[in-house]
Design a protein around this motif. Structure first.
Motif, PDB file in Angstrom:
ATOM      1  N   GLY A 143       0.794  -1.223   0.000  1.00  0.00           N
ATOM      2  CA  GLY A 143       0.000   0.000   0.000  1.00  0.00           C
ATOM      3  C   GLY A 143       0.824   1.268   0.000  1.00  0.00           C
ATOM      4  O   GLY A 143       0.269   2.371   0.043  1.00  0.00           O
ATOM      5  N   GLY A 144       2.161   1.135  -0.063  1.00  0.00           N
ATOM      6  CA  GLY A 144       3.030   2.297  -0.102  1.00  0.00           C
ATOM      7  C   GLY A 144       2.841   3.119  -1.362  1.00  0.00           C
ATOM      8  O   GLY A 144       2.344   2.624  -2.381  1.00  0.00           O
ATOM      9  N   LEU A 145       3.251   4.378  -1.313  1.00  0.00           N
ATOM     10  CA  LEU A 145       3.042   5.314  -2.418  1.00  0.00           C
ATOM     11  C   LEU A 145       4.343   5.594  -3.159  1.00  0.00           C
ATOM     12  O   LEU A 145       5.430   5.579  -2.571  1.00  0.00           O
ATOM     13  CB  LEU A 145       2.471   6.621  -1.886  1.00  0.00           C
ATOM     14  N   PHE A 146       4.202   5.856  -4.452  1.00  0.00           N
ATOM     15  CA  PHE A 146       5.338   6.204  -5.301  1.00  0.00           C
ATOM     16  C   PHE A 146       4.973   7.444  -6.087  1.00  0.00           C
ATOM     17  O   PHE A 146       4.026   7.438  -6.881  1.00  0.00           O
ATOM     18  CB  PHE A 146       5.671   5.037  -6.225  1.00  0.00           C
ATOM     19  N   LEU A 147       5.706   8.529  -5.861  1.00  0.00           N
ATOM     20  CA  LEU A 147       5.440   9.821  -6.501  1.00  0.00           C
ATOM     21  C   LEU A 147       6.484  10.083  -7.580  1.00  0.00           C
ATOM     22  O   LEU A 147       7.677  10.175  -7.283  1.00  0.00           O
ATOM     23  CB  LEU A 147       5.468  10.932  -5.453  1.00  0.00           C
ATOM     24  N   ILE A 148       6.025  10.209  -8.811  1.00  0.00           N
ATOM     25  CA  ILE A 148       6.897  10.476  -9.951  1.00  0.00           C
ATOM     26  C   ILE A 148       6.649  11.899 -10.447  1.00  0.00           C
ATOM     27  O   ILE A 148       5.519  12.269 -10.772  1.00  0.00           O
ATOM     28  CB  ILE A 148       6.639   9.491 -11.108  1.00  0.00           C
ATOM     29  N   GLY A 149       7.713  12.693 -10.490  1.00  0.00           N
ATOM     30  CA  GLY A 149       7.637  14.020 -11.093  1.00  0.00           C
ATOM     31  C   GLY A 149       8.390  14.003 -12.418  1.00  0.00           C
ATOM     32  O   GLY A 149       9.484  13.451 -12.497  1.00  0.00           O
ATOM     33  N   TYR A 150       7.813  14.608 -13.446  1.00  0.00           N
ATOM     34  CA  TYR A 150       8.418  14.522 -14.777  1.00  0.00           C
ATOM     35  C   TYR A 150       7.906  15.646 -15.667  1.00  0.00           C
ATOM     36  O   TYR A 150       6.950  16.356 -15.324  1.00  0.00           O
ATOM     37  CB  TYR A 150       8.100  13.167 -15.414  1.00  0.00           C
ATOM     38  N   ARG A 151       8.567  15.798 -16.822  1.00  0.00           N
ATOM     39  CA  ARG A 151       8.093  16.709 -17.868  1.00  0.00           C
ATOM     40  C   ARG A 151       7.582  15.849 -19.031  1.00  0.00           C
ATOM     41  O   ARG A 151       8.336  15.033 -19.570  1.00  0.00           O
ATOM     42  CB  ARG A 151       9.229  17.623 -18.349  1.00  0.00           C
ATOM     43  N   PRO A 152       6.319  15.984 -19.399  1.00  0.00           N
ATOM     44  CA  PRO A 152       5.763  15.157 -20.477  1.00  0.00           C
ATOM     45  C   PRO A 152       6.510  15.349 -21.789  1.00  0.00           C
ATOM     46  O   PRO A 152       7.078  16.410 -22.059  1.00  0.00           O
ATOM     47  CB  PRO A 152       4.321  15.660 -20.595  1.00  0.00           C
TER      48      PRO A 152
END
Length: 215
Positions: A143-152
């Motif tokens: 149930g842990g979270l994974f946050l991805i930040g990116y430029r499309p």
């Protein structure tokens, strides 16, 4: 700096040039980090893993959001690891922050360790992505979270330095990729702004974050 050298430095900042790149990234990634921190809901005693932290100038922000957490950073650039240790000496000394110079293809952590994984502007460099995503999935708690930040892709593919070393994505492609590796999308946010690119070109930048849950 020619586009090929810039591309290589963005992937793995190295030497004095890499240190300068790290400083520039602090400014160029500011909006993306602000968006990412707004999306975090950190709880007391959370264990956070950040992948590809650069010079680590942003680490104190985690503790402004929630003082009673532990943050672990992993970056495969030795120079960035040393910079981040120097920039966060008090946090490292207090053992609130632990930094590792490692590859994400083989993370030195036990299964089910972290509540939140964070990867900002690094997903392009997971090549192939499968091995990195499997490791991230392994070390996140159920149930842990994974946050991805990116430029499309559509917002940066015209920039010359993205034509080498970068694997670019649109949101639906990232969502499909993460679904294959047992992550479910739970939130998405996007913002746009005008700024100078790394090659001194004025561009409209799209900052995007996708939040996934381990299934």
């Amino acid at each position: 700096m020619d586009p090929i050298e810039l591309s290589s430095q963005l992937r793995k900042p190295t030497g004095e040039t890499g240190k300068e790149i790290g400083k520039v990234l602090n400014e160029s990634n500011r909006g993306l980090y602000e968006l990412a921190f707004e999306m975090m809901s950190l709880q007391k005693d959370d264990q956070v893993l950040e992948i590809g932290f650069g010079n680590g100038m942003h680490f104190p922000e985690y503790f402004r959001l929630q003082p009673r957490i532990s943050v672990t950073g992993v970056d495969f650039s030795m120079d960035m690891c040393e910079e981040a240790k120097a920039n966060n000496a008090d946090l490292v000394a207090s053992e609130k922050l632990t930094l590792h110079c490692e590859e994400t293809s083989s993370l030195p952590f036990p299964d089910n360790r972290f509540d939140l994984g964070v990867a900002l502007n690094v997903i392009y460099f997971f090549d192939p992505p499968e091995i990195h995503l499997k490791e991230i999935h392994r070390v996140l708690k159920p149930g842990g979270l994974f946050l991805i930040g990116y430029r499309p892709r559509h917002s940066v593919e015209h920039l010359e330095f993205t034509k080498k070393n970068f694997i670019l994505y649109e949101a639906d492609e990232l969502t499909a990729l993460l679904k294959k590796h047992n992550f479910k999308k739970v939130e998405a946010e996007t913002r746009s702004s005008q700024k100078m690119a790394m090659d001194d070109t004025e561009v409209r930048v799209t900052d995007s974050c996708l939040l996934f849950r381990k299934t």
